[in-house]
Design an enzyme around this catalytic site. Structure first.
Site, mmCIF file in Angstrom:
data_model
loop_
_atom_site.group_PDB
_atom_site.id
_atom_site.type_symbol
_atom_site.label_atom_id
_atom_site.label_comp_id
_atom_site.label_asym_id
_atom_site.label_seq_id
_atom_site.Cartn_x
_atom_site.Cartn_y
_atom_site.Cartn_z
ATOM 1 C CG HIS A 83 -1.813 1.171 1.324
ATOM 2 N ND1 HIS A 83 -2.797 1.287 2.266
ATOM 3 C CD2 HIS A 83 -1.865 2.334 0.611
ATOM 4 C CE1 HIS A 83 -3.427 2.454 2.124
ATOM 5 N NE2 HIS A 83 -2.866 3.109 1.137
ATOM 6 C CD GLU A 125 0.448 5.326 -0.559
ATOM 7 O OE1 GLU A 125 1.300 5.371 0.359
ATOM 8 O OE2 GLU A 125 -0.761 5.532 -0.352
ATOM 9 C CG HIS A 129 2.388 8.646 2.538
ATOM 10 N ND1 HIS A 129 2.077 9.069 3.814
ATOM 11 C CD2 HIS A 129 1.252 8.068 2.047
ATOM 12 C CE1 HIS A 129 0.817 8.760 4.100
ATOM 13 N NE2 HIS A 129 0.292 8.164 3.044
#
Length: 233
Positions: A83, A125, A129
């Site tokens: 993930h 992502e 992040h």
């Protein structure tokens, strides 16, 4: 003379305000009191990473028509997939840090599709992040792969051919047995109201297992959760 003193004091006050605005950290507080970096700010002074491994069949069933079609209807037998790899503070996390490369190149997308089977997920992502890792884009996704390879998936979860009701503690113990050096304080097995969803493993910046009490407290509290079978293949 009084006017001169007033002017001098005003200049000093202005300088102090400017100094505070420069050195004050740009953190907001989320509703749980965790520090979360304001959007667009640069941050690479985080403490550790969380490697989040998603049980792909649970994602596909739980999200239904909203699930990514490439991941869920593409015919490949995805089990646990990445993930994300998330920079973390001891409590809270930075997000959406400033970058001069917000888009993910087609070459980079192709390089990680085998472990992150959705271009949309990869883009998200990186923006959410990866930009806060302090790494160049290719280096970040290279680290994602290295982190993935550090974790051994227990043999019993390489593939499921039918639905299984599992105790989250049993899944956790299987990961502990398969990964010497990993402890219960280093991870969380998460769920929603029905499905087992993710394994979250805390790692230092050099990708060694490390404790993370705030993450470990996210562990599933259901006595048992559903793990749907692997699709395709």
């Amino acid at each position: 003379m009084a006017a001169a003193r007033w002017k001098s004091a005003a200049v000093a006050l202005t300088a102090a305000v400017l100094a505070i605005s420069v050195v004050s950290p740009s953190f907001a507080r989320d509703r749980k009191g965790f520090r979360q970096q304001e959007s667009g700010q640069v941050q690479d002074s985080f403490e550790f990473y969380v490697l989040s491994l998603s049980w792909s069949p649970s994602y596909c069933e739980a999200e239904g028509s909203g699930a990514n079609r490439q991941q869920c209807d593409g015919g490949r037998p995805y089990a646990f997939v990445v993930h994300g790899l998330w920079p973390q503070f001891e409590r809270g996390y930075p997000s959406r840090c400033a970058t001069d490369r917000p888009k993910v190149s087609g070459r980079t997308l192709q390089s990680v599709l085998d472990i992150m089977p959705s271009p949309g997920l990869i883009r998200h992502e990186w923006q959410q992040h990866g930009t806060c890792s302090g790494l160049l884009q290719d280096d970040y996704f290279g680290l994602v792969r290295t982190a993935w390879m550090k974790v051994a998936i227990p043999a019993e979860y390489d593939r499921l051919d039918g639905y299984r009701m599992v105790a989250p503690d049993d899944v956790e113990n299987a990961f502990l047995r398969a990964n010497p050096g990993l402890s219960a304080d280093d991870m969380a097995v998460t769920c929603d109201r029905r499905y087992l969803r993710e394994i979250r493993i805390c790692m230092s910046k050099d990708l060694k297992f490390r404790s993370c009490p705030a993450v470990a407290r996210q562990s599933c509290r259901l006595p048992k959760a559903v793990m749907p079978p692997v699709r395709g293949g």
